[in-house]
Design a protein around this motif. Structure first.
Motif, PDB file in Angstrom:
ATOM      1  N   HIS A 121       0.900  -1.116  -0.158  1.00  0.00           N
ATOM      2  CA  HIS A 121       0.075   0.009   0.091  1.00  0.00           C
ATOM      3  C   HIS A 121       0.808   1.320  -0.037  1.00  0.00           C
ATOM      4  O   HIS A 121       0.474   2.366  -0.682  1.00  0.00           O
ATOM      5  CB  HIS A 121      -0.818  -0.079   1.251  1.00  0.00           C
ATOM      6  CG  HIS A 121      -1.704   1.391   1.357  1.00  0.00           C
ATOM      7  ND1 HIS A 121      -1.375   2.129   2.370  1.00  0.00           N
ATOM      8  CD2 HIS A 121      -2.610   1.759   0.869  1.00  0.00           C
ATOM      9  CE1 HIS A 121      -2.083   3.195   2.314  1.00  0.00           C
ATOM     10  NE2 HIS A 121      -3.048   3.326   1.311  1.00  0.00           N
ATOM     11  N   ALA A 122       1.999   1.348   0.708  1.00  0.00           N
ATOM     12  CA  ALA A 122       2.858   2.493   0.875  1.00  0.00           C
ATOM     13  C   ALA A 122       3.410   2.756  -0.562  1.00  0.00           C
ATOM     14  O   ALA A 122       3.674   3.787  -1.015  1.00  0.00           O
ATOM     15  CB  ALA A 122       3.856   2.207   1.789  1.00  0.00           C
ATOM     16  N   ALA A 123       3.653   1.578  -1.393  1.00  0.00           N
ATOM     17  CA  ALA A 123       4.279   1.773  -2.660  1.00  0.00           C
ATOM     18  C   ALA A 123       3.100   2.238  -3.717  1.00  0.00           C
ATOM     19  O   ALA A 123       3.430   3.006  -4.465  1.00  0.00           O
ATOM     20  CB  ALA A 123       5.040   0.586  -3.122  1.00  0.00           C
ATOM     21  N   ARG A 162       8.226   6.596   5.526  1.00  0.00           N
ATOM     22  CA  ARG A 162       7.635   6.223   6.768  1.00  0.00           C
ATOM     23  C   ARG A 162       7.686   4.505   7.170  1.00  0.00           C
ATOM     24  O   ARG A 162       8.281   4.137   8.175  1.00  0.00           O
ATOM     25  CB  ARG A 162       6.156   6.834   7.051  1.00  0.00           C
ATOM     26  CG  ARG A 162       5.504   6.294   8.312  1.00  0.00           C
ATOM     27  CD  ARG A 162       4.390   6.771   8.682  1.00  0.00           C
ATOM     28  NE  ARG A 162       3.053   6.404   7.855  1.00  0.00           N
ATOM     29  CZ  ARG A 162       2.554   5.479   8.076  1.00  0.00           C
ATOM     30  NH1 ARG A 162       2.545   4.769   9.105  1.00  0.00           N
ATOM     31  NH2 ARG A 162       1.404   4.963   7.055  1.00  0.00           N
ATOM     32  N   HIS A 163       7.157   3.942   5.986  1.00  0.00           N
ATOM     33  CA  HIS A 163       7.551   2.451   6.332  1.00  0.00           C
ATOM     34  C   HIS A 163       8.834   1.893   6.166  1.00  0.00           C
ATOM     35  O   HIS A 163       9.123   0.655   6.670  1.00  0.00           O
ATOM     36  CB  HIS A 163       6.380   1.608   5.226  1.00  0.00           C
ATOM     37  CG  HIS A 163       4.941   1.704   5.565  1.00  0.00           C
ATOM     38  ND1 HIS A 163       4.670   0.777   6.311  1.00  0.00           N
ATOM     39  CD2 HIS A 163       4.140   2.598   5.629  1.00  0.00           C
ATOM     40  CE1 HIS A 163       3.147   0.972   6.569  1.00  0.00           C
ATOM     41  NE2 HIS A 163       2.947   2.074   5.979  1.00  0.00           N
ATOM     42  N   ALA A 164       9.727   2.480   5.573  1.00  0.00           N
ATOM     43  CA  ALA A 164      11.224   2.210   5.501  1.00  0.00           C
ATOM     44  C   ALA A 164      11.853   2.663   6.510  1.00  0.00           C
ATOM     45  O   ALA A 164      12.978   2.432   6.834  1.00  0.00           O
ATOM     46  CB  ALA A 164      11.491   2.753   4.169  1.00  0.00           C
ATOM     47  N   ASN A 165      11.156   3.262   7.704  1.00  0.00           N
ATOM     48  CA  ASN A 165      11.827   3.769   8.869  1.00  0.00           C
ATOM     49  C   ASN A 165      13.083   4.814   8.373  1.00  0.00           C
ATOM     50  O   ASN A 165      14.181   4.835   9.000  1.00  0.00           O
ATOM     51  CB  ASN A 165      12.369   2.856   9.755  1.00  0.00           C
ATOM     52  CG  ASN A 165      11.241   1.987  10.177  1.00  0.00           C
ATOM     53  OD1 ASN A 165      10.361   2.584  10.499  1.00  0.00           O
ATOM     54  ND2 ASN A 165      11.433   0.775  10.363  1.00  0.00           N
ATOM     55  N   SER A 166      12.884   5.406   7.276  1.00  0.00           N
ATOM     56  CA  SER A 166      14.000   6.593   6.918  1.00  0.00           C
ATOM     57  C   SER A 166      13.278   8.000   7.046  1.00  0.00           C
ATOM     58  O   SER A 166      12.164   8.073   7.233  1.00  0.00           O
ATOM     59  CB  SER A 166      14.361   6.392   5.449  1.00  0.00           C
ATOM     60  OG  SER A 166      13.149   6.620   4.572  1.00  0.00           O
ATOM     61  N   SER A 167      14.281   8.908   7.145  1.00  0.00           N
ATOM     62  CA  SER A 167      13.916  10.278   7.319  1.00  0.00           C
ATOM     63  C   SER A 167      13.132  10.824   6.184  1.00  0.00           C
ATOM     64  O   SER A 167      13.521  10.743   4.981  1.00  0.00           O
ATOM     65  CB  SER A 167      15.127  11.267   7.541  1.00  0.00           C
ATOM     66  OG  SER A 167      14.791  12.368   7.755  1.00  0.00           O
ATOM     67  N   GLU A 210      14.458  12.283   2.493  1.00  0.00           N
ATOM     68  CA  GLU A 210      14.147  11.754   1.308  1.00  0.00           C
ATOM     69  C   GLU A 210      13.588  12.727   0.259  1.00  0.00           C
ATOM     70  O   GLU A 210      13.787  12.660  -0.928  1.00  0.00           O
ATOM     71  CB  GLU A 210      12.863  10.596   1.638  1.00  0.00           C
ATOM     72  CG  GLU A 210      13.311   9.450   2.208  1.00  0.00           C
ATOM     73  CD  GLU A 210      14.179   8.592   1.279  1.00  0.00           C
ATOM     74  OE1 GLU A 210      14.368   8.745  -0.009  1.00  0.00           O
ATOM     75  OE2 GLU A 210      15.086   7.613   1.620  1.00  0.00           O
ATOM     76  N   LEU A 211      12.943  13.776   0.998  1.00  0.00           N
ATOM     77  CA  LEU A 211      12.182  15.014   0.351  1.00  0.00           C
ATOM     78  C   LEU A 211      13.611  15.701  -0.503  1.00  0.00           C
ATOM     79  O   LEU A 211      13.326  16.087  -1.624  1.00  0.00           O
ATOM     80  CB  LEU A 211      11.547  15.782   1.051  1.00  0.00           C
ATOM     81  CG  LEU A 211      10.128  15.203   1.494  1.00  0.00           C
ATOM     82  CD1 LEU A 211       9.397  16.420   2.181  1.00  0.00           C
ATOM     83  CD2 LEU A 211       9.407  14.844   0.139  1.00  0.00           C
ATOM     84  N   VAL A 212      14.639  16.151   0.392  1.00  0.00           N
ATOM     85  CA  VAL A 212      15.679  16.844  -0.101  1.00  0.00           C
ATOM     86  C   VAL A 212      16.453  16.280  -1.077  1.00  0.00           C
ATOM     87  O   VAL A 212      16.965  16.967  -1.921  1.00  0.00           O
ATOM     88  CB  VAL A 212      16.402  17.205   1.307  1.00  0.00           C
ATOM     89  CG1 VAL A 212      17.837  17.923   0.750  1.00  0.00           C
ATOM     90  CG2 VAL A 212      15.671  18.167   2.163  1.00  0.00           C
ATOM     91  N   TRP A 237       5.996  10.308   1.161  1.00  0.00           N
ATOM     92  CA  TRP A 237       5.921  10.135   2.734  1.00  0.00           C
ATOM     93  C   TRP A 237       5.551   8.598   3.024  1.00  0.00           C
ATOM     94  O   TRP A 237       6.188   8.100   4.113  1.00  0.00           O
ATOM     95  CB  TRP A 237       4.879  11.039   2.914  1.00  0.00           C
ATOM     96  CG  TRP A 237       4.575  10.966   4.401  1.00  0.00           C
ATOM     97  CD1 TRP A 237       5.566  11.676   5.537  1.00  0.00           C
ATOM     98  CD2 TRP A 237       3.570  10.496   5.448  1.00  0.00           C
ATOM     99  NE1 TRP A 237       4.910  11.601   6.700  1.00  0.00           N
ATOM    100  CE2 TRP A 237       3.926  10.811   6.585  1.00  0.00           C
ATOM    101  CE3 TRP A 237       2.416   9.513   4.713  1.00  0.00           C
ATOM    102  CZ2 TRP A 237       2.887  10.255   7.687  1.00  0.00           C
ATOM    103  CZ3 TRP A 237       1.629   9.073   5.847  1.00  0.00           C
ATOM    104  CH2 TRP A 237       1.788   9.525   7.330  1.00  0.00           C
ATOM    105  N   PRO A 238       4.503   7.858   2.454  1.00  0.00           N
ATOM    106  CA  PRO A 238       4.180   6.765   3.128  1.00  0.00           C
ATOM    107  C   PRO A 238       5.493   5.806   3.012  1.00  0.00           C
ATOM    108  O   PRO A 238       5.529   4.824   3.776  1.00  0.00           O
ATOM    109  CB  PRO A 238       3.249   6.281   2.275  1.00  0.00           C
ATOM    110  CG  PRO A 238       2.965   7.006   0.994  1.00  0.00           C
ATOM    111  CD  PRO A 238       3.625   8.470   1.344  1.00  0.00           C
TER     112      PRO A 238
END
Length: 301
Positions: free
Chosen positions: A97-99, A149-154, A158-160, A145-146
């Motif tokens: 779902h996150a992907a 969040r599910h990959a437990n990364s910042s 990720e945005l930057v 974002w999802p």
């Protein structure tokens, strides 16, 4: 308007990538390198150029932009909410779902531009360019974002460092500041954009494994229903809320019913998610657009 003819080039490139990867020596290792090239260079150039080339008058188009942003926020909210729906949520794989959540709200900008030109000429191109310029950054943030969040990364990290978000935000800023690509450079950048479209779609086909769709049929059906059934209805409501004119309503309805972006696959694969599953959804979304566009522009309009 022949929507099947409009969507056929995208679908044929996806099919071409699938067949080349499966039945020739140009197999997955090669296409993984192609994905890297598309994600870090070709697509960012394409997005930057698409947003920058048409001047955006925010005051003149504030109602259309407001309707487009509200439509996008509704789409993101509906997509994010799927795991919390009664009976449905417990049957969904949260990582898939996150992907695939992005499939429900992102859109194919090249089909958007071609369709707007046929529907409303130069005025339609300007209106769809404004929607692209405002919504692409929003949708890219919603897509990342999802998965972050599910990959437990910042999420901020990720945005930057996400090249698609960097390209779209810088294109929007440059547009508002009046920056334009020099005439002598424009043909080269246009050709890079054309290459990104073809290779991105072929990479999506090369990464596609149709068997993965059988494992997530309920999730795929839910995401595609939001994209191709609910969003045109929401767009019709937004056109009344924001008192849009006839041409603006037409463009917004077309925008709501577009197939999803081929970059959904590229983003999911580069962030370590189930790329083949998302590639299958991209293909189904392209086919579904042959139904949702006549529904939005024929029945609803």
């Amino acid at each position: 308007m022949n929507f099947a003819q409009l969507l056929f080039p995208d679908f044929s490139l996806i099919l071409c990538g699938y067949l080349i990867c499966r039945f020739t020596a140009l197999n997955r290792p090669l296409w993984q390198q192609v994905e890297t090239l598309v994600y870090f260079f070709l697509f960012p150039v394409l997005l930057f150029h698409s947003i920058l080339k048409s001047p955006i008058d925010l005051n003149a188009a504030s109602s259309l932009i407001g309707a487009g942003v509200c439509l996008g926020l509704c789409a993101i909210a509906l997509s994010y909410s799927l795991p919390y729906w009664p009976l449905l949520g417990k049957r969904l794989d949260k990582r898939d779902h996150a992907a695939s959540a992005q499939v429900a709200f992102r859109f194919n900008s090249f089909i958007a531009l071609a369709l707007a030109d046929r529907l409303a000429g130069p005025e339609g191109l300007l209106m769809i360019s404004m929607l692209i310029g405002v919504c692409v950054p929003l949708f890219n943030v919603g897509a990342v974002w999802p998965m972050a969040r599910h990959a437990n990364s910042s999420f901020l990290r990720e945005l930057v460092r996400n090249p698609l978000i960097i390209a779209t935000c810088s294109g929007l800023i440059g547009n508002l500041l009046g920056f334009r690509i020099p005439d002598w450079l424009d043909p080269s950048i246009s050709r890079i954009g054309a290459a990104s479209l073809a290779l991105g779609l072929m990479a999506a086909g090369a990464g596609m494994q149709l068997g993965t769709l059988r494992q997530g049929k309920l999730l795929g059906l839910s995401v595609l229903s939001i994209k191709h059934l609910l969003l045109p209805l929401v767009a019709l409501g937004m056109s009344h809320v924001f008192h849009l004119g006839s041409a603006q309503t037409t463009v917004l309805l077309a925008f709501s019913a577009l197939p999803t972006a081929s970059t959904c696959y590229v983003l999911a694969a580069r962030m370590g998610y189930n790329g083949p599953y998302v590639a299958g959804l991209v293909t189904l979304s392209t086919l579904s657009g042959m139904l949702s566009l006549p529904f939005a522009l024929g029945v609803l309009r």
